[in-house]
Enzyme design. Sequence first.
Site, PDB file in Angstrom:
ATOM      1  CB  ALA A   1      -0.936  -0.019   1.204  1.00  0.00           C
TER       2      ALA A   1
ATOM      3  CB  CYS B   1     -31.741  11.346 -17.861  1.00  0.00           C
ATOM      4  SG  CYS B   1     -31.878   9.736 -17.054  1.00  0.00           S
TER       5      CYS B   1
ATOM      6  CB  CYS C   1     -35.672  11.377 -16.330  1.00  0.00           C
ATOM      7  SG  CYS C   1     -34.390  11.914 -15.170  1.00  0.00           S
TER       8      CYS C   1
ATOM      9  CG  HIS D   1     -31.074  12.524 -13.333  1.00  0.00           C
ATOM     10  ND1 HIS D   1     -30.958  11.492 -14.242  1.00  0.00           N
ATOM     11  CD2 HIS D   1     -29.949  13.285 -13.495  1.00  0.00           C
ATOM     12  CE1 HIS D   1     -29.820  11.637 -14.926  1.00  0.00           C
ATOM     13  NE2 HIS D   1     -29.199  12.710 -14.481  1.00  0.00           N
TER      14      HIS D   1
ATOM     15  CG  ASN E   1     -21.818  -1.561 -13.678  1.00  0.00           C
ATOM     16  OD1 ASN E   1     -20.932  -1.813 -12.863  1.00  0.00           O
ATOM     17  ND2 ASN E   1     -21.583  -1.238 -14.924  1.00  0.00           N
TER      18      ASN E   1
ATOM     19  CB  SER F   1     -23.648   4.939 -20.235  1.00  0.00           C
ATOM     20  OG  SER F   1     -24.710   4.019 -20.204  1.00  0.00           O
TER      21      SER F   1
ATOM     22  CG  HIS G   1     -32.162   8.002 -13.424  1.00  0.00           C
ATOM     23  ND1 HIS G   1     -32.949   9.095 -13.669  1.00  0.00           N
ATOM     24  CD2 HIS G   1     -32.908   7.171 -12.649  1.00  0.00           C
ATOM     25  CE1 HIS G   1     -34.129   8.930 -13.088  1.00  0.00           C
ATOM     26  NE2 HIS G   1     -34.129   7.763 -12.460  1.00  0.00           N
TER      27      HIS G   1
ATOM     28  CG  HIS H   1     -29.816   2.327 -14.001  1.00  0.00           C
ATOM     29  ND1 HIS H   1     -28.853   3.317 -13.972  1.00  0.00           N
ATOM     30  CD2 HIS H   1     -29.373   1.421 -14.915  1.00  0.00           C
ATOM     31  CE1 HIS H   1     -27.885   3.032 -14.837  1.00  0.00           C
ATOM     32  NE2 HIS H   1     -28.168   1.882 -15.421  1.00  0.00           N
TER      33      HIS H   1
ATOM     34  CD  GLN I   1     -27.760  -3.353 -17.192  1.00  0.00           C
ATOM     35  OE1 GLN I   1     -27.971  -4.206 -18.056  1.00  0.00           O
ATOM     36  NE2 GLN I   1     -26.700  -2.585 -17.224  1.00  0.00           N
TER      37      GLN I   1
ATOM     38  CD  GLN J   1      -1.390  -7.326  -5.608  1.00  0.00           C
ATOM     39  OE1 GLN J   1      -1.953  -6.559  -6.376  1.00  0.00           O
ATOM     40  NE2 GLN J   1      -0.692  -6.898  -4.578  1.00  0.00           N
TER      41      GLN J   1
END
Lengths: 347, 347
Positions: free
Chosen positions: B28, B51, B54, B114, B154, B162, B165, B167, B169, B324
């Site tokens: 570290a 967006c 939205c 948003h 994600n 991308s 907002h 969200h 999946q 690692q």
Amino acid sequence: MNPIFEEHPHRRYNPLTDSWVLVSPHRAKRPWQGQVEKVAGDDRPAYDETCYLCPTNTRMNGEINPDYQDVYIFNNDFAALLEDTPPHSFEEDELFKAETERGLGRVICFSPRHDLTVPEMEESAIRKVVDAWVDEYLTLGGKDFINYVQIFENKGFVMGCSNPHPHGQIWASSSIPDEPMKKQIAQLKYWQKNQRSLLADYIEKELSKQERVLFENEHFVALVPYWAVWPFETMIVPKRKMARISDMTDAEKDAFANAYKRLTVRYDNLFETSFPYSAGVHQAPTDGEAHDEWHWHFVFYPPLLRSATVKKFMVGYEMLANPQRDITAEKSAAVLRALSEVHYKTK
Amino acid sequence: MNPIFEEHPHRRYNPLTDSWVLVSPHRAKRPWQGQVEKVAGDDRPAYDETCYLCPTNTRMNGEINPDYQDVYIFNNDFAALLEDTPPHSFEEDELFKAETERGLGRVICFSPRHDLTVPEMEESAIRKVVDAWVDEYLTLGGKDFINYVQIFENKGFVMGCSNPHPHGQIWASSSIPDEPMKKQIAQLKYWQKNQRSLLADYIEKELSKQERVLFENEHFVALVPYWAVWPFETMIVPKRKMARISDMTDAEKDAFANAYKRLTVRYDNLFETSFPYSAGVHQAPTDGEAHDEWHWHFVFYPPLLRSATVKKFMVGYEMLANPQRDITAEKSAAVLRALSEVHYKTK
Ligand SMILES: O=P(O)(O)O[C@H]1O[C@H](CO)[C@@H](O)[C@H](O)[C@H]1O
Ligand SMILES: O=P(O)(O)O[C@H]1O[C@H](CO)[C@@H](O)[C@H](O)[C@H]1O
């Protein structure tokens, strides 16, 4: 290639690692609104006084690099593996298991020239890198506490590489790491079953199919593997089964340097940018066994997908579930095959 | 924790995936000269007319989002998996194996706002996301061609997300993907051997050790797993063995929403930034089997290492050889444990 797989989502099996990749050919049409990578300035000086890899400069630990003329190798100043690690292992039932890991880390400067990269180097200079790898493999692998020698090149800011000076690394360890271990298990199984090398059979078939082969020379084949995960993932495979890079003849070492250069020139030409990747050798462990099952090979894992600035993110589904790619291996191979072997900068 | 492992390079075993991680505690200290991430502007409007997530906005395929009030779910316009994929499989000896993959992709907007993210949402609003996940798991999993439902979030530009907002999946597939499959195999082995849940035994021991536990509530434990790979990787594990999220009682759903919020607030507070990660559920397949071996859990894989802009790159050695990490799981747990559960923006 079966047209069904050209058009429709499918899974392909990787017999070398016993895993699967999800292929979504239709998905390349997806618009991209996400992160755009920075392109590193490509007008570097031949010598940079702030670079800790350039000849005659002082490294962070106070050591001074010699005025080296071709390849220069030293112990990584911030190695993840250390030689003087005390042996210790711990196992509290099946849930808490750990053991200390002895090893060492080396850095290999490929050239004194700060402004070059492998595709811009002479084949004779790349050959010196190959010779250095062979020496290191034998020397490090010869130590009794080293059972695997991982030789790799990590190139480009996108890959977390902090220095554009052409260089690679070697991490040598007592344990055999997970990836080569998977390949060893798969190759051994195939060897025991067929008395043949998995990769020798594989490249023989690829050479007859000619769908994913990029080029070959007398001793090596360069191709996009059937089970490629990264958009432009490739592999350089020796035609002759050899367990380790130290088995190469002089002619084979030259031929490998030739293939390494030709492939990386194509990569640079793809998006007319210095193409980022992690690449390296998978070969037999240095644990004293013969390892007849092993057929060494060189893999490239490059992240760029659509341009010099748009990469494939292995996140979300890929981290949690399964690797996934948006173009077929055959499309990628066709694109790479069509590229010139003259570097775009020299045109 | 044994002081030897606190100081020296070592490997730890992950009993859930039967793999190893290399830990280099001393590393570290390494200075960082590499890529620095962009921090996304954090002053987003509650509604953004550009967006595509939205309420009332038009998506790329021309569909118009309703004026939704809490959670909104639709089929991913650029799904990697499609429902109408024709069945086909191909096997030319052991080296070329592929099969089409049927499935579908869903997008879940967590909130019409948003400008929010999970740590900034009310627990009651997060609870609605949990309810939506349960619904989707049952509905998608109920289809005869769906055998696994991968729910994930994600988050962050660094993760290739991308759209800021809030969200998540869902990718549902006919095959069981590699990661959950590994966990299934390991849990089944443990279950058959011990007639107990691997994770129930594990969290019991972690609760008594108190070295890696971050917090608990009545029904869940949040901890840094012993075998964590990512610098601040964590796991939320239900105290009661349940194979799937649809087994949760109402009280457990509330308790999960509570844990999800508390953990992500700590994450945001770590570097006072909207903390990027890939996160999601690992649970029993929807293949019609009982799966008594499964103990569902929620994992977070966040890349940031030192600051809002310096992440850990899983490249080079990690891609070619073995994951690692540079700090121990115990250090990371201590850091996360010391953080406030009041979001820095509201202070
Ligand atoms: O679906 P998105 O958010 O456009 O895309 C993102 O998540 C996907 C699923 O994890 C990945 O396959 C993509 O590489 C990533 O960019
Ligand atoms: O050793 P470097 O180039 O400083 O560091 C880079 O390569 C290492 C080995 O692949 C990785 O562990 C690091 O995450 C990466 O930033």
